[in-house]
Design a protein around this motif. Structure first.
Motif, PDB file in Angstrom:
ATOM      1  N   ILE A 191       0.835  -1.198   0.000  1.00 39.66           N
ATOM      2  CA  ILE A 191       0.000   0.000   0.000  1.00 39.66           C
ATOM      3  C   ILE A 191       0.872   1.251   0.000  1.00 39.66           C
ATOM      4  O   ILE A 191       0.566   2.241  -0.688  1.00 39.66           O
ATOM      5  CB  ILE A 191      -0.952  -0.004   1.211  1.00 39.66           C
ATOM      6  N   VAL A 195       0.651   4.195  -2.697  1.00 39.49           N
ATOM      7  CA  VAL A 195       0.408   5.601  -2.349  1.00 39.49           C
ATOM      8  C   VAL A 195       1.372   6.505  -3.107  1.00 39.49           C
ATOM      9  O   VAL A 195       0.988   7.573  -3.606  1.00 39.49           O
ATOM     10  CB  VAL A 195       0.539   5.802  -0.824  1.00 39.49           C
ATOM     11  N   GLY A 198       0.150   6.627  -6.555  1.00 38.93           N
ATOM     12  CA  GLY A 198      -1.031   7.489  -6.588  1.00 38.93           C
ATOM     13  C   GLY A 198      -0.658   8.958  -6.594  1.00 38.93           C
ATOM     14  O   GLY A 198      -1.280   9.771  -7.296  1.00 38.93           O
ATOM     15  N   SER A 285      -1.904  12.431  -1.901  1.00 40.67           N
ATOM     16  CA  SER A 285      -1.177  11.175  -2.118  1.00 40.67           C
ATOM     17  C   SER A 285      -1.906  10.011  -1.470  1.00 40.67           C
ATOM     18  O   SER A 285      -2.067   8.943  -2.073  1.00 40.67           O
ATOM     19  CB  SER A 285       0.246  11.293  -1.559  1.00 40.67           C
ATOM     20  N   ILE A 286      -2.344  10.223  -0.230  1.00 39.81           N
ATOM     21  CA  ILE A 286      -3.043   9.149   0.488  1.00 39.81           C
ATOM     22  C   ILE A 286      -4.371   8.835  -0.188  1.00 39.81           C
ATOM     23  O   ILE A 286      -4.719   7.663  -0.394  1.00 39.81           O
ATOM     24  CB  ILE A 286      -3.255   9.550   1.965  1.00 39.81           C
ATOM     25  N   SER A 288      -5.302   9.389  -3.373  1.00 38.85           N
ATOM     26  CA  SER A 288      -5.068   8.772  -4.681  1.00 38.85           C
ATOM     27  C   SER A 288      -4.579   7.340  -4.528  1.00 38.85           C
ATOM     28  O   SER A 288      -5.014   6.438  -5.251  1.00 38.85           O
ATOM     29  CB  SER A 288      -4.047   9.593  -5.476  1.00 38.85           C
ATOM     30  N   GLY A 289      -3.663   7.134  -3.575  1.00 36.28           N
ATOM     31  CA  GLY A 289      -3.136   5.794  -3.365  1.00 36.28           C
ATOM     32  C   GLY A 289      -4.194   4.813  -2.900  1.00 36.28           C
ATOM     33  O   GLY A 289      -4.261   3.674  -3.378  1.00 36.28           O
ATOM     34  N   LEU A 290      -5.053   5.260  -1.962  1.00 40.32           N
ATOM     35  CA  LEU A 290      -6.100   4.366  -1.458  1.00 40.32           C
ATOM     36  C   LEU A 290      -7.147   4.072  -2.534  1.00 40.32           C
ATOM     37  O   LEU A 290      -7.657   2.950  -2.614  1.00 40.32           O
ATOM     38  CB  LEU A 290      -6.755   4.985  -0.225  1.00 40.32           C
ATOM     39  N   TYR A 293      -5.483   1.603  -4.806  1.00 40.44           N
ATOM     40  CA  TYR A 293      -5.450   0.293  -4.138  1.00 40.44           C
ATOM     41  C   TYR A 293      -6.838  -0.346  -4.153  1.00 40.44           C
ATOM     42  O   TYR A 293      -6.969  -1.553  -4.398  1.00 40.44           O
ATOM     43  CB  TYR A 293      -4.967   0.458  -2.702  1.00 40.44           C
TER      44      TYR A 293
END
Length: 419
Positions: A191, A195, A198, A285-286, A288-290, A293
């Motif tokens: 993850i 992130v 992302g 970032s968080i 987009s990454g989540l 994911y």
């Protein structure tokens, strides 16, 4: 000849060849399950294609490095764009060395994404030639930076092998607390990588769309004699502002998804003109990454480690640990020379002291102490298996914080590297 334009074209070509090399290695690893005739021949063929593409990409990367050096008149490692591109080139060099020893295509499938992410991350920063800071105008720039980055490159290869090892040994069937915890932390490691991806997707997407927002921020400082000094600064966002700078007014704002103003203001204790923008970048970032994911989980319908693990069953976990250890063992003395010894010599020349507790110096020491502990625990205390792998993974996270967090978040004598 315009050396800078030529170097830029070589760098772009190198990036796409790195992507092609990764795809080839991925086909070599994943495609052997689809090969009905001779899986080993399939792996060997695509592995050779991947290695050839990687070597060609590295040659073009070297071309970029030396032609930019020619165009600038000094070694291109003086800002974040140049340093990160050099680090990617060094990781490729470390991969070539380790791959020629072990000949394992899995190493390419896990190391090439790291190189691609570093190259993409470098592209976030301005690529224009910038005046060389007087403190950087020294032969020790070449010696210190290149050796430190080369040591970190071998740590990156050790990280890739250690992450493979963790995924290889995780037990997907265990239902006890220790088994669930091992699966969760291994999945969390993926993850963290997603992130970062992302963040890159967000930056390049909004940059391509031409998004920007501007704020005027007033900063107030009270001197020791009681004098009040105020200053107005303009803060430019390239991502939609979820967080506005503290004590600021909107200059321009492009609405996004119905949001016509920031959701909240950065807290007052976050000092610095760009503190709000940096917090906004972390939040994006968080998010987009989540989201990325979640989409991958939706497509796979199972944890990502469960998707990757079946492709690692043909390799011994002990071999992966050996690769990780050897890579770190090679990188450690190189890093010691570059990040500590040569750095202290340069610090004495540039700032008239060997050590000054600058944040970058402190975190370089923390990195060195961590990998010293890794080698000590593995060799003297018998820390092998998953414990050794987790140390290699955490160690590289410390490296990345030293490279990114210290340069871009914490102010210090090395802050020029973040420009």
């Amino acid at each position: 000849m315009n050396w800078l334009d030529f170097s830029s074209e070589a760098f772009t070509a190198a990036f796409f060849l790195y992507c092609a090399a990764f795809i080839s290695y991925a086909i070599a690893v994943a495609g052997k399950r689809w090969s009905n005739r001779d899986p080993q021949a399939h792996v060997a063929r695509w592995s050779k294609i991947g290695f050839a593409a990687a070597i060609l990409a590295w040659v073009l990367h070297l071309t970029f490095f030396f032609t930019r050096w020619k165009g600038e008149g000094h070694i291109p490692t003086s800002n974040m764009y140049e340093f990160m591109t050099f680090l990617a080139m060094a990781v490729m060099f470390a991969f070539i060395i380790v791959f020629l020893i072990y000949r394992n295509p899995l190493l390419g499938a896990f190391t090439l994404p790291i190189i691609i992410i570093i190259v993409a991350y470098a592209s976030v920063f301005p690529s224009e030639v910038q005046p060389l800071n007087p403190a950087l105008n020294s032969i020790w720039l070449r010696i210190h930076v290149t050796t430190a980055a080369t040591g970190e490159a071998f740590f990156a290869v050790g990280f890739a092998a250690a992450l493979m090892q963790l995924i290889r040994v995780v037990d997907l069937e265990r239902t006890d607390k220790a088994g669930r915890r091992a699966r969760w932390w291994t999945e969390f490691s993926l993850i963290v990588i997603i992130v970062i991806i992302g963040f890159l997707i967000s930056v390049f997407s909004f940059r391509g769309a031409g998004y920007d927002a501007k704020f005027s921020q007033e900063t107030v400082e009270i001197a020791e004699d009681g004098t009040v000094n105020s200053d107005i600064n303009e803060v430019v966002y390239s991502l939609p502002p979820i967080v506005s700078p503290y004590n600021s007014d909107i200059v321009t704002f492009q609405p996004f998804l119905g949001m016509d103003k920031p959701l909240f203001e950065a807290p007052s204790w976050m000092t610095g003109v760009n503190a709000g923008r940096k917090l906004n970048t972390v939040i994006w970032s968080i998010i987009s990454g989540l989201v990325l994911y979640g989409l991958l989980r939706l497509l796979a319908r199972k944890p990502l480690i469960a998707v990757i693990k079946p492709h690692l069953t043909d390799i011994d976990a002990d071999d992966l640990e050996e690769i990780s250890y050897r890579a770190i063992a090679i990188g450690f003395p190189v890093f010691t020379l570059g990040a500590l010894i040569f750095a202290m010599i340069w610090a004495q020349i540039a700032w008239s002291r060997f050590w000054g507790w600058d944040p970058k110096e402190v975190w370089a020491l923390v990195t060195w102490l961590f990998y010293s502990a890794y080698l000590h625990l593995r060799l003297s205390r018998g820390w092998q298996g998953t414990r050794s792998a987790w140390l290699a993974v955490i160690g590289f996270l410390v490296v990345m914080f030293t490279l990114i967090g210290v340069n871009l978040v914490i102010a210090g004598l090395h802050s020029y590297a973040g420009v």
